[in-house]
Motif scaffolding. Structure first.
Motif, short mmCIF file in Angstrom:
data_model
loop_
_atom_site.label_atom_id
_atom_site.label_comp_id
_atom_site.label_asym_id
_atom_site.label_seq_id
_atom_site.Cartn_x
_atom_site.Cartn_y
_atom_site.Cartn_z
N ALA A 88 0.83 -1.21 0.00
CA ALA A 88 0.00 0.00 0.00
C ALA A 88 0.86 1.25 0.00
O ALA A 88 0.57 2.22 -0.71
N ASP A 89 1.93 1.24 0.79
CA ASP A 89 2.85 2.39 0.81
C ASP A 89 3.51 2.59 -0.54
O ASP A 89 3.65 3.72 -1.02
N LEU A 90 3.92 1.49 -1.17
CA LEU A 90 4.54 1.56 -2.50
C LEU A 90 3.56 2.15 -3.50
O LEU A 90 3.90 3.06 -4.26
N GLU A 91 2.34 1.66 -3.51
CA GLU A 91 1.34 2.15 -4.45
C GLU A 91 1.03 3.63 -4.21
O GLU A 91 0.90 4.40 -5.17
N ALA A 92 0.91 4.02 -2.96
CA ALA A 92 0.64 5.42 -2.65
C ALA A 92 1.79 6.30 -3.11
O ALA A 92 1.57 7.37 -3.69
N PHE A 93 3.01 5.86 -2.87
CA PHE A 93 4.19 6.63 -3.27
C PHE A 93 4.25 6.77 -4.79
O PHE A 93 4.45 7.87 -5.31
N ILE A 94 4.07 5.66 -5.49
CA ILE A 94 4.11 5.70 -6.96
C ILE A 94 2.99 6.59 -7.50
O ILE A 94 3.21 7.40 -8.40
N THR A 95 1.80 6.44 -6.94
CA THR A 95 0.66 7.24 -7.40
C THR A 95 0.96 8.73 -7.26
O THR A 95 0.72 9.52 -8.19
N LYS A 96 1.51 9.09 -6.11
CA LYS A 96 1.82 10.50 -5.87
C LYS A 96 2.95 10.98 -6.77
O LYS A 96 2.84 12.03 -7.42
N GLU A 97 4.06 10.25 -6.79
CA GLU A 97 5.24 10.67 -7.54
C GLU A 97 4.99 10.74 -9.05
O GLU A 97 5.54 11.60 -9.72
N ALA A 98 4.19 9.81 -9.57
CA ALA A 98 3.93 9.77 -11.01
C ALA A 98 2.67 10.55 -11.38
O ALA A 98 2.27 10.58 -12.54
N CYS A 99 2.03 11.16 -10.38
CA CYS A 99 0.80 11.94 -10.59
C CYS A 99 -0.27 11.13 -11.32
O CYS A 99 -0.92 11.61 -12.26
N LEU A 100 -0.46 9.89 -10.86
CA LEU A 100 -1.51 9.05 -11.46
C LEU A 100 -2.86 9.49 -10.92
O LEU A 100 -3.01 9.74 -9.73
N THR A 101 -3.83 9.55 -11.80
CA THR A 101 -5.19 9.81 -11.36
C THR A 101 -5.73 8.53 -10.72
O THR A 101 -5.14 7.45 -10.90
N ASN A 102 -6.84 8.64 -10.01
CA ASN A 102 -7.44 7.44 -9.42
C ASN A 102 -7.80 6.43 -10.50
O ASN A 102 -7.59 5.23 -10.32
N LYS A 103 -8.30 6.91 -11.60
CA LYS A 103 -8.69 6.03 -12.70
C LYS A 103 -7.46 5.33 -13.29
O LYS A 103 -7.50 4.13 -13.56
N GLU A 104 -6.38 6.07 -13.46
CA GLU A 104 -5.15 5.47 -14.00
C GLU A 104 -4.60 4.44 -13.02
O GLU A 104 -4.18 3.35 -13.42
N ALA A 105 -4.60 4.78 -11.73
CA ALA A 105 -4.09 3.87 -10.71
C ALA A 105 -4.91 2.58 -10.66
O ALA A 105 -4.35 1.48 -10.53
N GLU A 106 -6.22 2.71 -10.79
CA GLU A 106 -7.10 1.53 -10.78
C GLU A 106 -6.80 0.59 -11.93
O GLU A 106 -6.95 -0.63 -11.80
N LYS A 107 -6.41 1.13 -13.06
CA LYS A 107 -6.08 0.30 -14.23
C LYS A 107 -4.63 -0.20 -14.18
O LYS A 107 -4.33 -1.30 -14.61
N PHE A 108 -3.74 0.65 -13.66
CA PHE A 108 -2.31 0.34 -13.69
C PHE A 108 -1.90 -0.72 -12.67
O PHE A 108 -1.21 -1.69 -13.01
N PHE A 109 -2.31 -0.57 -11.40
CA PHE A 109 -1.78 -1.43 -10.34
C PHE A 109 -2.15 -2.90 -10.47
O PHE A 109 -1.32 -3.76 -10.12
N PRO A 110 -3.32 -3.27 -10.97
CA PRO A 110 -3.53 -4.71 -11.17
C PRO A 110 -2.52 -5.30 -12.16
O PRO A 110 -2.01 -6.40 -11.94
N LEU A 111 -2.21 -4.57 -13.22
CA LEU A 111 -1.21 -5.04 -14.18
C LEU A 111 0.18 -5.07 -13.54
O LEU A 111 0.95 -6.01 -13.72
N TYR A 112 0.49 -4.04 -12.78
CA TYR A 112 1.78 -3.94 -12.10
C TYR A 112 1.98 -5.12 -11.15
O TYR A 112 3.03 -5.76 -11.14
N ASN A 113 0.96 -5.42 -10.36
CA ASN A 113 1.04 -6.52 -9.41
C ASN A 113 1.13 -7.87 -10.13
O ASN A 113 1.82 -8.78 -9.67
N GLU A 114 0.45 -7.97 -11.24
CA GLU A 114 0.52 -9.18 -12.06
C GLU A 114 1.96 -9.38 -12.56
O GLU A 114 2.49 -10.48 -12.52
N MET A 115 2.58 -8.29 -13.02
CA MET A 115 3.97 -8.36 -13.50
C MET A 115 4.89 -8.78 -12.35
O MET A 115 5.75 -9.66 -12.52
N ARG A 116 4.74 -8.17 -11.20
CA ARG A 116 5.61 -8.47 -10.07
C ARG A 116 5.46 -9.93 -9.63
O ARG A 116 6.44 -10.57 -9.27
#
Length: 149
Positions: free
Chosen positions: A35-63
């Motif tokens: 959760a801390d990682l996702e919050a940090f990335i969201t803030k640093e990369a200026c992801l919108t909530n909609k972008e984060a909702e689409k991005f992090f499932p793929l990101y976690n799948e990759m990891r």
């Protein structure tokens, strides 16, 4: 840049392993770390909530896909090779796994580009590296404080 990302990801795996081991009695939470990682990335990369909702499932799948390869590399590196042939085999297996890691990463980068811009993806990569460096530094600082006691 990719080697740096690979090293940071390996650092993450090591950090998680070491932190989990050292903080067994202190309640280390992989969920909190994520959760801390996702919050940090969201803030640093200026992801919108909609972008984060689409991005992090793929990101976690990759990891998760990468984690299997990292675990195998770690197992191979712990192997006590007794002769040249065994050493050569370990090196070849690790090289093959690292190439597979890069292919996974490349594949997911292409998927990420369907949900966020290239600029934001680059910012995500930088933010992830920054987060892992800070985590390692914090862990190192904590270990130094413990050793002074």
């Amino acid at each position: 840049m990719r080697k740096r990302l690979l090293l940071c990801f390996i650092s993450l795996v090591v950090t998680l392993s070491l932190s989990a081991h050292e903080n067994q009695g202190k309640g280390f939470s992989p969920e909190k770390f994520q959760a801390d990682l996702e919050a940090f990335i969201t803030k640093e990369a200026c992801l919108t909530n909609k972008e984060a909702e689409k991005f992090f499932p793929l990101y976690n799948e990759m990891r998760n896909a990468q984690r299997l390869k990292f675990n195998r590399i770690r197992q191979l590196n712990k192997t006590k090779a007794t002769d040249e042939a065994a050493c050569r085999d370990i090196i070849k297996q690790c090289d093959k796994l690292e190439i597979e890691l890069k292919k996974i990463q490349q594949s997911y980068h292409n998927k990420f580009l369907t949900v966020i811009s290239a600029r934001k993806l680059l910012d995500v990569i930088k933010a992830e590296n920054k987060f892992h460096r800070r985590s390692l530094k914090k862990m190192n600082d904590n270990n130094q404080k413990k050793s002074k006691r």
